[in-house]
Scaffold this active site. Structure first.
Site, PDB file in Angstrom:
ATOM      1  N   TRP A  13       7.958  -3.403  -3.189  1.00 36.86           N
ATOM      2  CA  TRP A  13       9.392  -3.576  -3.033  1.00 36.86           C
ATOM      3  C   TRP A  13       9.937  -3.546  -4.452  1.00 36.86           C
ATOM      4  CZ3 TRP A  13       9.870  -7.561  -6.246  1.00 36.86           C
ATOM      5  CH2 TRP A  13       8.771  -8.609  -6.427  1.00 36.86           C
ATOM      6  N   ASN A  14       9.150  -3.832  -5.484  1.00 45.54           N
ATOM      7  CA  ASN A  14       9.695  -4.182  -6.756  1.00 45.54           C
ATOM      8  C   ASN A  14      10.475  -2.896  -7.261  1.00 45.54           C
ATOM      9  OD1 ASN A  14       7.323  -2.798  -7.324  1.00 45.54           O
ATOM     10  ND2 ASN A  14       7.207  -3.721  -9.390  1.00 45.54           N
ATOM     11  N   LYS A  48       5.041   4.252   4.403  1.00 45.16           N
ATOM     12  CA  LYS A  48       4.898   2.897   4.632  1.00 45.16           C
ATOM     13  C   LYS A  48       5.374   1.880   3.665  1.00 45.16           C
ATOM     14  CE  LYS A  48       3.112  -1.461   5.482  1.00 45.16           C
ATOM     15  NZ  LYS A  48       4.421  -2.090   5.374  1.00 45.16           N
ATOM     16  N   HIS A  49       6.637   1.334   3.775  1.00 45.97           N
ATOM     17  CA  HIS A  49       7.509   0.880   2.423  1.00 45.97           C
ATOM     18  C   HIS A  49       7.024  -0.869   2.793  1.00 45.97           C
ATOM     19  CE1 HIS A  49       9.211   0.615  -0.869  1.00 45.97           C
ATOM     20  NE2 HIS A  49      10.450   1.353  -0.826  1.00 45.97           N
ATOM     21  N   GLY A  90       0.654  -1.184  -5.546  1.00 46.82           N
ATOM     22  CA  GLY A  90       0.776  -2.548  -4.712  1.00 46.82           C
ATOM     23  C   GLY A  90      -0.416  -3.260  -5.494  1.00 46.82           C
ATOM     24  N   SER A  91      -0.488  -4.414  -4.775  1.00 45.34           N
ATOM     25  CA  SER A  91      -1.473  -5.374  -5.196  1.00 45.34           C
ATOM     26  C   SER A  91      -2.972  -5.037  -5.035  1.00 45.34           C
ATOM     27  CB  SER A  91      -1.356  -6.832  -4.560  1.00 45.34           C
ATOM     28  OG  SER A  91      -1.622  -6.764  -3.287  1.00 45.34           O
ATOM     29  N   GLU A 111      -2.177   2.545  -7.814  1.00 50.90           N
ATOM     30  CA  GLU A 111      -1.142   2.076  -8.845  1.00 50.90           C
ATOM     31  C   GLU A 111      -1.240   0.694  -8.753  1.00 50.90           C
ATOM     32  OE1 GLU A 111      -0.427   3.585 -11.355  1.00 50.90           O
ATOM     33  OE2 GLU A 111      -0.516   5.557 -11.144  1.00 50.90           O
ATOM     34  N   LEU A 112      -1.864  -0.129  -9.420  1.00 52.19           N
ATOM     35  CA  LEU A 112      -2.031  -1.769  -9.149  1.00 52.19           C
ATOM     36  C   LEU A 112      -1.339  -2.587 -10.224  1.00 52.19           C
ATOM     37  CD1 LEU A 112      -5.762  -1.379  -7.423  1.00 52.19           C
ATOM     38  CD2 LEU A 112      -3.309  -1.049  -6.421  1.00 52.19           C
ATOM     39  N   CYS A 134       5.214  -3.916 -12.928  1.00 52.90           N
ATOM     40  CA  CYS A 134       3.644  -3.894 -13.083  1.00 52.90           C
ATOM     41  C   CYS A 134       3.534  -3.653 -14.457  1.00 52.90           C
ATOM     42  CB  CYS A 134       3.069  -2.738 -12.315  1.00 52.90           C
ATOM     43  SG  CYS A 134       4.064  -1.149 -12.778  1.00 52.90           S
ATOM     44  N   GLU A 161      -2.083 -11.769 -13.268  1.00 52.21           N
ATOM     45  CA  GLU A 161      -0.880 -11.207 -13.410  1.00 52.21           C
ATOM     46  C   GLU A 161       0.384 -11.985 -12.993  1.00 52.21           C
ATOM     47  OE1 GLU A 161       0.311  -8.123 -10.232  1.00 52.21           O
ATOM     48  OE2 GLU A 161       1.027  -6.914 -12.215  1.00 52.21           O
TER      49      GLU A 161
HETATM   50  P1  NAP Z   1       1.534  -5.632  -1.892  1.00 52.15           P
HETATM   51  O1  NAP Z   1       1.777  -6.964  -1.150  1.00 52.15           O
HETATM   52  O2  NAP Z   1       0.086  -5.266  -2.197  1.00 52.15           O
HETATM   53  O3  NAP Z   1       2.183  -4.567  -0.789  1.00 52.15           O
HETATM   54  C1  NAP Z   1       2.263  -3.339  -1.252  1.00 52.15           C
HETATM   55  C2  NAP Z   1       2.388  -2.276   0.156  1.00 52.15           C
HETATM   56  O4  NAP Z   1       1.004  -2.410   0.799  1.00 52.15           O
HETATM   57  C3  NAP Z   1       3.384  -2.776   1.021  1.00 52.15           C
HETATM   58  O5  NAP Z   1       3.906  -1.670   1.831  1.00 52.15           O
HETATM   59  C4  NAP Z   1       2.589  -3.608   1.801  1.00 52.15           C
HETATM   60  O6  NAP Z   1       3.072  -3.905   3.133  1.00 52.15           O
HETATM   61  C5  NAP Z   1       1.420  -2.782   2.231  1.00 52.15           C
HETATM   62  N1  NAP Z   1       0.153  -3.536   2.333  1.00 52.15           N
HETATM   63  C6  NAP Z   1      -0.212  -4.912   1.839  1.00 52.15           C
HETATM   64  N2  NAP Z   1      -1.486  -4.778   2.674  1.00 52.15           N
HETATM   65  C7  NAP Z   1      -1.678  -3.974   3.280  1.00 52.15           C
HETATM   66  C8  NAP Z   1      -2.953  -3.871   4.340  1.00 52.15           C
HETATM   67  N3  NAP Z   1      -3.950  -4.794   4.422  1.00 52.15           N
HETATM   68  N4  NAP Z   1      -2.897  -2.761   5.152  1.00 52.15           N
HETATM   69  C9  NAP Z   1      -1.620  -1.924   5.095  1.00 52.15           C
HETATM   70  N5  NAP Z   1      -0.685  -2.048   4.250  1.00 52.15           N
HETATM   71  C10 NAP Z   1      -0.830  -2.985   3.302  1.00 52.15           C
HETATM   72  O7  NAP Z   1       2.343  -5.582  -3.306  1.00 52.15           O
HETATM   73  P2  NAP Z   1       3.654  -5.875  -3.671  1.00 52.15           P
HETATM   74  O8  NAP Z   1       3.906  -7.350  -3.617  1.00 52.15           O
HETATM   75  O9  NAP Z   1       4.849  -5.412  -2.624  1.00 52.15           O
HETATM   76  O10 NAP Z   1       3.956  -5.373  -5.030  1.00 52.15           O
HETATM   77  C11 NAP Z   1       3.611  -6.273  -6.174  1.00 52.15           C
HETATM   78  C12 NAP Z   1       2.370  -5.410  -6.772  1.00 52.15           C
HETATM   79  O11 NAP Z   1       2.506  -4.234  -7.004  1.00 52.15           O
HETATM   80  C13 NAP Z   1       2.235  -6.166  -7.960  1.00 52.15           C
HETATM   81  O12 NAP Z   1       0.686  -6.362  -8.255  1.00 52.15           O
HETATM   82  C14 NAP Z   1       2.445  -5.046  -9.027  1.00 52.15           C
HETATM   83  O13 NAP Z   1       1.960  -5.307 -10.323  1.00 52.15           O
HETATM   84  C15 NAP Z   1       1.970  -3.794  -8.302  1.00 52.15           C
HETATM   85  N6  NAP Z   1       2.837  -2.439  -8.706  1.00 52.15           N
HETATM   86  C16 NAP Z   1       2.129  -1.795  -9.660  1.00 52.15           C
HETATM   87  C17 NAP Z   1       2.700  -0.661  -9.933  1.00 52.15           C
HETATM   88  C18 NAP Z   1       1.966   0.606 -10.902  1.00 52.15           C
HETATM   89  O14 NAP Z   1       2.378   1.632 -11.021  1.00 52.15           O
HETATM   90  N7  NAP Z   1       0.705   0.346 -11.161  1.00 52.15           N
HETATM   91  C19 NAP Z   1       4.182  -0.262  -9.740  1.00 52.15           C
HETATM   92  C20 NAP Z   1       4.742  -1.257  -8.895  1.00 52.15           C
HETATM   93  C21 NAP Z   1       4.045  -2.407  -8.532  1.00 52.15           C
HETATM   94  P3  NAP Z   1       3.822  -5.156   3.565  1.00 52.15           P
HETATM   95  O15 NAP Z   1       5.015  -5.489   2.726  1.00 52.15           O
HETATM   96  O16 NAP Z   1       4.213  -5.246   5.104  1.00 52.15           O
HETATM   97  O17 NAP Z   1       2.749  -6.595   3.279  1.00 52.15           O
END
Ligand code: NAP
Length: 454
Positions: A130-131, A154-155, A206-207, A228-229, A262, A359
């Site tokens: 979402w960020n 899948k957003h 994501g995370s 990309e975490l 991130c 983080e």
């Molecule tokens: P998140 O909770 O991991 O969610 C990311 C995506 O994954 C969402 O669409 C989420 O859906 C989905 N998801 C989570 N668990 C899942 C599972 N078990 N099965 C299927 N889909 C799943 O991360 P966030 O809180 O949205 O984003 C923040 C993180 O992203 C931070 O750690 C940040 O550093 C990282 N990030 C990294 C980069 C990079 O380029 N390295 C860029 C931006 C952000 P739901 O919303 O439905 O849970």
């Protein structure tokens, strides 16, 4: 489960969306696979034209898109606008260059003649956070579609309006049906998508928690994965740095998007000779950052994405203070509204504290001082993450040395770290693997096929 769009500033529900049914999901995967067969055969220049139209459309309608970012995740409006403009730039980048990147190449070998082609893979599943709700999607969508794949999205479940708007923009730009589809899915349904033989690769931003689960599943199905975490980037200031310029960059690099990036500059290392002066400079600047209604043009610090994010920062801050850190600026949260967290600066921070090791996804900055180069490199690399690093120095020898010694995917000198469509982006260690953007990002979504004629 439903996807809820809630404004973190007002706390009000904008809209909610029902999950897709399993039957619809199966139909869409099948339609996407059929669309792939035609899309891959389309002349590359035509695919590029669609991306250029999407770029134009995002630019024309940027106010609308920016408003939806701000109303769903609280990003200050000027930064939401910049995000939409950058998304248009990425579409334009691949719209103008994909043919050059994907041109088959002669490649000398022991065969009479040999060449390399870049064929698409199939359906790419984009799982996005979402960020940066537009930028993250577009930086996957543009190269994946340019290469001739189709994309399912899948957003994150808290930014459904952004997901819907992106899909509508793709349709409005004239892309053929089912080349890009947004799906409101739960985790079981994501797993079903991963099971499909038509889905060949996954791009997850994501995370680490999500990555562990998705990578395990993708691994069990032998699917290509880009991860990309998270990050815990260092920002380093040497004693020869232009301090004003460094302070300006640090403040933007740490506090833009209210610290929820991130590649935010999450740990500040300052040479002991300029430590007091630099601390004064940054605290002076941080005090001028305007916090409040994210819809106002001059707001720089908006609300965090939700109350859970505030509680997580509270835990990390309090634990770090319990370990001896001193708050020299900010430290308050929950005011003027629930999701706000003041820009906060701490000194005397333990290297074992949450602020040093985890983080921190919000506007908190721990400051460390350093004396010698080896000690610095050791501290900077003492992290499970390896995404980016920013350094201010005029010393070319240090630039050369640090470029080699710092264990990250990106290192920026005399600027804060930022992504750019023209250069590869990604991390090492627990920040993930694979690259996005540039020619290298495009290569993640193709079959690099060798053709030898003997
Ligand atoms: P998140 O909770 O991991 O969610 C990311 C995506 O994954 C969402 O669409 C989420 O859906 C989905 N998801 C989570 N668990 C899942 C599972 N078990 N099965 C299927 N889909 C799943 O991360 P966030 O809180 O949205 O984003 C923040 C993180 O992203 C931070 O750690 C940040 O550093 C990282 N990030 C990294 C980069 C990079 O380029 N390295 C860029 C931006 C952000 P739901 O919303 O439905 O849970």
């Amino acid at each position: 489960m439903v996807y809820k769009s809630i404004d973190p500033y007002t706390g009000k529900l904008n809209k909610q969306y029902e999950l897709i049914s399993n039957e619809e999901l199966e139909n869409i995967i099948f339609s996407s696979s059929r669309a792939f067969r035609k899309w891959r055969k389309l002349n590359i220049e035509k695919r590029q034209d669609y991306l250029l139209r999407l770029a134009d459309l995002l630019e024309i309608e940027k106010d609308f898109h920016a408003a939806s970012i701000t109303s769903e995740m609280g990003k200050p409006i000027s930064q939401s606008l910049a995000e939409v403009e950058k998304s248009a730039l990425a579409c334009r980048y691949y719209g103008e260059r994909a043919d050059e990147f994907l041109k088959p190449r002669k490649h000398p070998s022991s065969a009479g003649s040999s060449m390399i082609r870049f064929d698409p893979q199939g359906i790419v599943l984009a799982i996005m956070p979402w960020n940066f709700p537009y930028w993250q999607v577009i930086r996957c969508l543009a190269p994946a579609l340019a290469a001739g794949n189709t994309v399912l999205l899948k957003h994150a479940s808290n930014v459904p309006q952004c997901a819907e708007n992106i899909e509508n923009a793709v349709i409005k730009a004239g892309f053929p049906a089912d080349v890009f589809r947004n799906l409101f899915m739960d985790y079981n349904q994501v797993s079903k998508v991963l099971d499909s033989e038509y889905v060949r690769s996954i791009s997850l931003t994501g995370s680490n928690t999500a990555a562990e689960k998705i990578a395990a599943k993708a691994g069990s199905k032998i699917k290509k994965l880009v991860l990309e975490l998270g990050g815990n980037d260092a920002f380093i200031v040497f004693d020869d740095a232009e301090l004003e310029k460094a302070a300006e960059a640090l403040v933007y690099g740490r506090f833009q998007n209210t610290g929820q990036s991130c590649i935010a500059s999450k740990r500040l290392f300052v040479h002991e000779r300029v430590y007091p002066e630099f601390l004064n400079l940054i605290t002076g600047r941080i005090k001028t950052l305007r916090m409040g209604n994210p819809l106002l043009q001059d707001t720089f610090i908006g609300p965090l994405v939700n109350k859970t994010a505030v509680m997580e920062l509270e835990r990390q801050l309090n634990h770090t203070v319990d370990m001896g850190a001193e708050i020299i600026l900010g430290g308050k949260y929950g005011k003027p509204r629930d999701c706000f967290f003041e820009p906060t600066v701490l000194v005397n921070v333990s290297y074992e504290s949450p602020l040093a090791r985890e983080e921190v996804f919000g506007p908190i900055l721990p400051v460390f001082s350093f004396r010698d180069y080896d000690e610095l490199v050791c501290r900077v690399n003492d992290s499970r993450f390896g995404l980016g690093c920013s350094v201010f120095t005029g010393n070319s020898k240090i630039i050369e040395q640090l470029s080699e010694d710092v264990d990250t995917g990106t290192i920026a000198f005399n600027s804060f770290t930022k992504s750019d469509p023209a250069v590869p982006f990604g991390g090492v260690k627990e920040s993930g693997y694979g690259r996005e953007l540039s020619e290298y990002g495009l290569m993640e979504f193709v079959n690099i096929k060798t053709i030898t004629v003997f």
